[in-house]
Design an enzyme around this catalytic site. Structure first.
Site, PDB file in Angstrom:
ATOM      1  N   VAL A 306       0.768  -1.046  -0.097  1.00 18.98           N
ATOM      2  CA  VAL A 306      -0.096   0.009  -0.107  1.00 18.98           C
ATOM      3  C   VAL A 306       0.826   1.235   0.141  1.00 18.98           C
ATOM      4  O   VAL A 306       0.700   2.296  -0.670  1.00 18.98           O
ATOM      5  CB  VAL A 306      -0.873  -0.056   1.247  1.00 18.98           C
ATOM      6  CG1 VAL A 306      -1.726   1.098   1.186  1.00 18.98           C
ATOM      7  CG2 VAL A 306      -1.812  -1.330   1.466  1.00 18.98           C
ATOM      8  N   ALA A 307       2.064   1.164   0.670  1.00 19.74           N
ATOM      9  CA  ALA A 307       2.892   2.400   0.899  1.00 19.74           C
ATOM     10  C   ALA A 307       3.461   2.783  -0.360  1.00 19.74           C
ATOM     11  O   ALA A 307       3.634   4.048  -0.456  1.00 19.74           O
ATOM     12  CB  ALA A 307       3.913   2.035   1.944  1.00 19.74           C
ATOM     13  N   GLU A 311      -1.167   6.999  -4.094  1.00 13.95           N
ATOM     14  CA  GLU A 311      -2.556   7.037  -4.485  1.00 13.95           C
ATOM     15  C   GLU A 311      -2.966   8.436  -4.909  1.00 13.95           C
ATOM     16  O   GLU A 311      -3.955   8.444  -5.750  1.00 13.95           O
ATOM     17  CB  GLU A 311      -3.454   6.624  -3.561  1.00 13.95           C
ATOM     18  CG  GLU A 311      -3.411   5.050  -2.927  1.00 13.95           C
ATOM     19  CD  GLU A 311      -2.330   4.747  -2.183  1.00 13.95           C
ATOM     20  OE1 GLU A 311      -1.445   5.415  -1.951  1.00 13.95           O
ATOM     21  OE2 GLU A 311      -1.975   3.496  -1.919  1.00 13.95           O
ATOM     22  N   ASP A 353       5.442  33.707 -38.150  1.00 13.09           N
ATOM     23  CA  ASP A 353       4.900  34.784 -39.178  1.00 13.09           C
ATOM     24  C   ASP A 353       5.484  36.139 -38.813  1.00 13.09           C
ATOM     25  O   ASP A 353       5.248  36.510 -37.563  1.00 13.09           O
ATOM     26  CB  ASP A 353       3.416  34.730 -39.340  1.00 13.09           C
ATOM     27  CG  ASP A 353       3.168  33.243 -40.039  1.00 13.09           C
ATOM     28  OD1 ASP A 353       4.089  32.672 -40.740  1.00 13.09           O
ATOM     29  OD2 ASP A 353       1.872  33.049 -40.168  1.00 13.09           O
ATOM     30  N   ASP A 685      -1.253  30.593 -40.497  1.00 11.29           N
ATOM     31  CA  ASP A 685      -2.630  30.782 -40.670  1.00 11.29           C
ATOM     32  C   ASP A 685      -3.264  30.469 -41.904  1.00 11.29           C
ATOM     33  O   ASP A 685      -4.427  30.303 -41.925  1.00 11.29           O
ATOM     34  CB  ASP A 685      -2.701  32.554 -40.414  1.00 11.29           C
ATOM     35  CG  ASP A 685      -1.559  33.239 -41.405  1.00 11.29           C
ATOM     36  OD1 ASP A 685      -1.030  32.504 -42.322  1.00 11.29           O
ATOM     37  OD2 ASP A 685      -1.628  34.556 -41.488  1.00 11.29           O
ATOM     38  N   ASP A 689      -0.613  26.070 -44.611  1.00 18.96           N
ATOM     39  CA  ASP A 689       0.485  25.995 -43.705  1.00 18.96           C
ATOM     40  C   ASP A 689      -0.172  24.741 -42.909  1.00 18.96           C
ATOM     41  O   ASP A 689       1.040  24.493 -41.753  1.00 18.96           O
ATOM     42  CB  ASP A 689       0.013  27.109 -42.673  1.00 18.96           C
ATOM     43  CG  ASP A 689       0.894  28.669 -43.308  1.00 18.96           C
ATOM     44  OD1 ASP A 689       1.649  28.386 -44.113  1.00 18.96           O
ATOM     45  OD2 ASP A 689       0.287  29.627 -42.794  1.00 18.96           O
ATOM     46  N   ASN A 780      -0.789   8.905   2.064  1.00 17.75           N
ATOM     47  CA  ASN A 780      -0.569   9.160   0.853  1.00 17.75           C
ATOM     48  C   ASN A 780      -1.478   9.924   0.230  1.00 17.75           C
ATOM     49  O   ASN A 780      -1.445  10.719  -0.629  1.00 17.75           O
ATOM     50  CB  ASN A 780      -0.527   7.961   0.147  1.00 17.75           C
ATOM     51  CG  ASN A 780       0.766   6.949   0.506  1.00 17.75           C
ATOM     52  OD1 ASN A 780       1.479   7.476   1.111  1.00 17.75           O
ATOM     53  ND2 ASN A 780       0.892   5.864  -0.223  1.00 17.75           N
ATOM     54  N   THR A 783      -2.076  13.640   4.017  1.00 19.78           N
ATOM     55  CA  THR A 783      -0.963  14.278   4.328  1.00 19.78           C
ATOM     56  C   THR A 783      -0.040  14.596   3.362  1.00 19.78           C
ATOM     57  O   THR A 783       0.966  15.535   3.218  1.00 19.78           O
ATOM     58  CB  THR A 783      -0.288  13.729   5.522  1.00 19.78           C
ATOM     59  OG1 THR A 783       0.215  12.513   5.209  1.00 19.78           O
ATOM     60  CG2 THR A 783      -0.997  13.840   6.610  1.00 19.78           C
ATOM     61  N   ASP A 784       0.054  13.824   2.249  1.00 21.92           N
ATOM     62  CA  ASP A 784       0.920  14.044   1.100  1.00 21.92           C
ATOM     63  C   ASP A 784       0.079  14.678  -0.075  1.00 21.92           C
ATOM     64  O   ASP A 784       0.476  15.595  -0.702  1.00 21.92           O
ATOM     65  CB  ASP A 784       1.435  12.692   0.335  1.00 21.92           C
ATOM     66  CG  ASP A 784       2.559  12.297   1.055  1.00 21.92           C
ATOM     67  OD1 ASP A 784       3.046  12.757   2.052  1.00 21.92           O
ATOM     68  OD2 ASP A 784       3.064  11.153   0.679  1.00 21.92           O
TER      69      ASP A 784
END
Ligand code: ATP
Length: 956
Positions: A306-307, A311, A353, A685, A689, A780, A783-784
């Site tokens: 999980v770590a 996520e 141009d 344009d 082109d 994850n 806090t992250d």
């Protein structure tokens, strides 16, 4: 016939005469529809829009979210964890107060949340892109109430009279009323790549197939050449394209290079963690000399799995890109393809141009050279008022009537012209090409009114302008007297000297060298004479003089004709012309471009000018703007034509101005630059082109003057046609990419720290997993995740445009990102492991009321979270110390740190949360110790910055 009784079921408009069709639709070829009729028809037929089709369905988008190896691993972890809980529950070995299946539910919730979030983000991104596409949807020029107006394509109704010109994407189906050299590419509809020549004046059998209906045009097809006037017969879903709406291009949702890199990253992380799990399990078994600690090892493995998964990362990336697109739109750069947001930052060469992008595209004629005399012209803007001064006498204005050659030249200016000068809200404005607008204004200053002259010289044929031809001709019938015969005496005296008895006259204008080369005579004010070599060189010298003053110069000539030349006979008809004169107009550089060019240079980006204009004009403007510098080369289209691809490649890095180029040269220039490893942004344009725009790494179309075809081929549209906007967008691109790298470093550093800490626990024999899957998910995601989101809006570092661009093909781990992640992850782990070791012993020995011997785990959990707060603050800059950055310049980081810290403390001190997250109460001293250890992380990163500064190394 009223609007309500319009013919509903006519499918064979091509079999009707134009007049019949006009009658059936109650329209008029010269004035179009009335306002009331338009209103009624809009009500009845609805907007001229195709229902959006294609793209991925909602289910497909949702399912795609789960095609991700990291999420699949999480699902596996959830089930294994659930199975373990089930076994413990059955065996009655659950710890007191422990809720079974908590981790399983939490992980699955996160998986679902991630999927839903990803889904919401992606569908919003798709909607946003669709909305952006609509914003760049074309304007259509129509005749309404007798006036020419530009309206949005969706406002077109059956009966409208629509005007077509080269580069237009046709907005509705229609029957041609008139056309000149009209060629339409219908591949979108018929698959036929060759352009089809259209004919207005024929009727076709009813059963004629779509591809052969040469008197009709269809929605979604493109005008390659020529002009046309069309009676709109069908709009919206009733058009031929509407009938096969599934064929429509869906909204493009290519994964960005970054998303691809993230998939690779996911694979690396998952494989890495599985290897680590194997090491820990085998190591644990060997250490315990048996399977006694298998339960613990399994728990450790699950936590590690999980770590390792970041996520929160996918959501943060999507949000960052979406915010980037929004910021760019605010700066007038409309992103059409999402990868452009991040790849813009890698541009090394901008090919632009000149007219309209580097200059203002507001033309004012300043100089006229005719009959070997040079005149200065005064006046502002497009107002047809101003004076003429002879070069030799700058004090007194001349009386133009005394110089018949000026009048003849002005008639050419007014007649050989497709623009309209009109007064809007009291101001003179032009509808059409500003170059031509300036010429109508010039004629007005001499008293030659375009409308009046169009009845004296009615247009009967033309050879339209194209960037390849660099010229255009209009063939007019000279006003006849009542006998029906044109004769010299009956012709307006202003053009009498141009004709003998011919009934037609052709005026030609274009690039002076080209026009002059096609002349054999010269007009001397009252009559034409053979053009001598001396006169020829005089004209060319004068052209060079005007051009080197930065003026855009056009040459004019005429030819009396006995008959109207057939279509396509331009080469033979535009020969043996009689020279009329030169007109030089000023198109002032945009004031903001000079600074933008400077900024480009500092950022290691080379600006290059590519223009159809004369080399001297181009050089003068390029030098003025700082694009051409000493030692730079100017190459003309002619020279380029003679060069082989290899020769061009050798030169391409030295050339800063390409003049008199044709659109196909642009493609060669892009390819040569790319072969030299350059990452090229190219503007365009015109209809031709498109190939160069597609080939360029970033194709940029002009929002105002660009043709629909060029917009369709582009990655980005400049809403204000301004070069400075390209530079601003490039800067945004750099900021986006830097910020993405910043939070990837931030998030993955912490993930590595977590994994190593968890792995260390059983190896140190601590007896237990420091972090539960639920706590890891919390870290994850919350806090992250929160600080990472805040880092995504980090303002640009001061040096963002002072460093060279980075390769878009570089690996995500390049430039120290990989080593940073590993280094910081290891430091993270070392600090936490030392704390863990101490906390473990301490919480076993120091027990008291309310103190749980397991609280060492909460100390590990807390210090990991708090350390990330310090990390977030420190990582705001790679090189500047935190005290050198204004803490309030990104309030989001400050806010995220405060909120996250409070949330983390609530997890320890609010009893229900404590129970749910499995944490333990910490006495203040222990909390302080956690904070102390966490602060070491911040200190370390700051020390690193000092160290690198001392070593003279700059990380970017
Ligand atoms: P840029 O490519 O930078 O936009 P440009 O406007 O000069 O520059 P083109 O529009 O391809 O490029 O024009 C090429 C040349 O054709 C001009 O330099 C001019 O000599 C001539 N030209 C431009 N507009 C017209 C026109 N309406 N009629 C006749 N000749 C024209």
């Amino acid at each position: 016939m009223s609007a309500n009784s319009l013919p509903e079921n006519i499918t064979s408009w091509h079999s009707l005469e134009v007049d019949k069709a006009l009658g059936l639709l109650s329209s008029n070829a010269d004035s179009g529809l009335s306002v009331e009729a338009i209103e009624q028809r809009l009500q009845k037929y609805g907007p001229n829009e195709l229902e959006e089709q294609g793209g991925r369905s909602a289910w497909e988008i949702l399912l795609d979210q789960f095609k991700n190896i990291m999420l699949l691993m999480l699902i596996a972890v959830a089930f294994i964890s659930g199975f373990l809980d089930f076994m413990a529950w059955q065996a009655n070995t659950l710890k007191p107060g422990e809720v079974p299946f908590k981790d399983t539910v939490a992980i699955l919730a996160i998986v679902i949340l991630n999927g839903v979030l990803g889904y919401v983000q992606e569908s919003r991104a798709e909607q946003a892109l669709a909305a952006l596409k609509k914003m760049s949807s074309p304007l259509v020029r129509v005749l309404r109430n007798g006036k020419l107006v530009d309206v949005a394509a969706k406002e077109i109704v059956p009966g409208d009279v629509m005007l077509l010109e080269a580069g237009v994407q046709i907005a509705a189906d229609g029957r041609l009323i008139e056309q000149a050299n009209l060629q339409v590419r219908e591949s979108a509809l018929t698959g036929e790549a060759e352009a089809v020549s259209k004919q207005a004046n024929i009727t076709l059998p009813e059963e004629t197939s779509l591809g052969d209906r040469i008197n009709s045009v269809f929605q979604g097809t493109e005008v390659v050449q020529g002009r046309g006037k069309v009676l709109v017969t069908n709009t919206g879903m009733r058009t031929e394209l509407g009938k096969i709406a599934e064929l429509l291009q869906s909204v493009e949702t290519e994964p960005t290079p970054l998303q691809q890199r993230m998939t690779q990253l996911g694979n690396v992380l998952v494989t890495g963690s599985l290897v680590l799990v194997a090491i820990v399990v085998i190591g644990g078994i060997i250490q315990a000399r048996g399977f006694s600690n298998l339960q613990e090892l399994l728990e450790v493995s699950l936590s590690m799995a999980v770590a390792v998964v970041p996520e929160g990362l996918p959501a943060v990336i999507t949000v960052t890109l979406a915010l980037g697109t929004q910021r760019m739109v605010r700066r007038q750069a409309l992103i059409r393809k999402l990868p452009a947001v991040e790849t813009l930052g890698s541009v090394t060469t901008i090919c632009s141009d000149k007219t309209g992008t580097l200059t203002q595209n507001k033309m004012v004629v300043q100089s006229v050279y005719t009959n070997q005399q040079n005149f200065k012209v005064t006046g502002e803007g497009y107002a047809p008022v101003g004076e003429f001064y002879l070069d030799s006498d700058a004090d007194y204005p001349i009386v133009p009537e005394e110089y018949p050659e000026i009048a003849s030249l002005s008639v050419a200016c007014a007649v050989c012209n497709d623009s309209v000068l009109q007064k809007e809200n009291g101001e003179w404005a032009i509808l059409g090409d500003p170059t031509e607008g300036a010429l109508v204004t010039l004629a007005g200053k001499v008293g030659i009114e375009k409308d009046q002259w169009l009845s004296k010289l009615s247009r009967v044929g033309e050879f339209p302008f194209s960037s390849e031809r660099k010229r255009m001709s209009v063939i007019s019938q000279v006003e006849k007297v009542s006998t029906g015969e044109a004769s010299v005496t009956d012709v307006d005296p202003k053009i009498a000297g141009l004709l003998n008895n011919e009934p037609y006259i052709m005026f030609t204008k274009g690039s002076p060298e080209l026009i002059l080369a096609r002349c054999s005579g010269i007009y001397l004010g009252t009559n034409a004479a053979p053009l001598s070599e001396e006169q020829r060189s005089q004209v060319l010298a004068q052209n060079d003089k005007m051009a080197s003053n930065g003026l855009r110069v056009l040459g004019f000539a005429y030819k009396p004709l006995w008959e109207v030349p057939p279509e396509g006979a331009d080469e033979t008809t535009e020969e043996n012309l009689v020279w009329l004169g030169l007109v030089g107009m000023l198109d002032a550089p945009r004031p903001e471009v000079r600074a933008a060019v400077q900024e480009c240079r500092e950022a290691g980006i080379r600006p290059v000018m590519i223009t159809g204009d004369h080399q001297l004009t181009a050089r003068a403007i390029a030098t003025d703007l700082g694009i051409a510098q000493a030692g730079d080369r100017v190459i003309t289209g002619q020279e380029l034509q003679k060069m082989s691809d290899e020769e061009l490649q050798e030169q391409v890095d030295l050339v800063s101005v390409y003049a008199r180029v044709a659109p196909e040269h642009k493609l060669r220039i892009v390819q040569a630059l790319q072969n030299r490893g350059r990452f090229v942004a190219m503007t365009g344009d015109g209809v031709n082109d498109a190939p160069a725009l597609k080939q360029a790494d970033i194709g940029i179309a002009m929002g105002i003057t660009g043709t629909d075809v060029s917009k369709e081929a582009s990655d980005m549209v400049l809403l204000d046609d301004n070069f400075a906007t390209i530079v601003a967008a490039t800067k945004e691109g750099r900021v986006v990419y830097t910020n993405i790298r910043r939070f990837i470093k931030y998030i993955l550093g912490s993930n590595i720290g977590e994994v190593l800490t968890i792995a260390a626990a059983p190896l140190l024999g601590l007896g237990g997993v420091p972090l539960t899957p639920l706590q890891i998910l919390w870290m994850n995601l919350v806090t992250d995740g929160l600080p990472a989101l805040a880092l995504a809006v980090e303002p640009p570092e001061p040096d963002v445009m002072k460093r060279p661009p980075f390769s878009p093909r570089e690996s995500i781990f390049a430039r120290g990102l990989g080593s940073y992640m590993v280094r910081i992850g290891v430091i993270f782990a070392i600090i936490t492991i030392i704390l863990m070791e101490w906390a473990y012993t301490h919480s076993q020995t120091f027990t008291g009321e309310g103190l749980n011997p397991e609280r060492w785990k909460t100390m590990v959990f807390t210090s990991l979270c708090i350390a990330q707060m310090g990390h977030a603050i420190a990582i705001r800059s790679n090189n500047q110390l935190t005290i050198e950055i204004n803490p309030f310049s990104n309030m989001f980081v400050l806010g995220a740190v405060v909120v996250t810290t409070i949330l983390q403390l609530m997890l320890i001190y609010v009893p229900p949360l404590r129970a749910f997250f499995g944490t333990h109460w910490l006495p203040p001293t222990e909390l302080a110790i956690c904070c102390g250890f966490s602060a070491l992380m911040f200190v370390w990163i700051e020390m690193e910055k000092l160290f690198f500064r001392f070593m003279g190394k700059k990380t970017v």
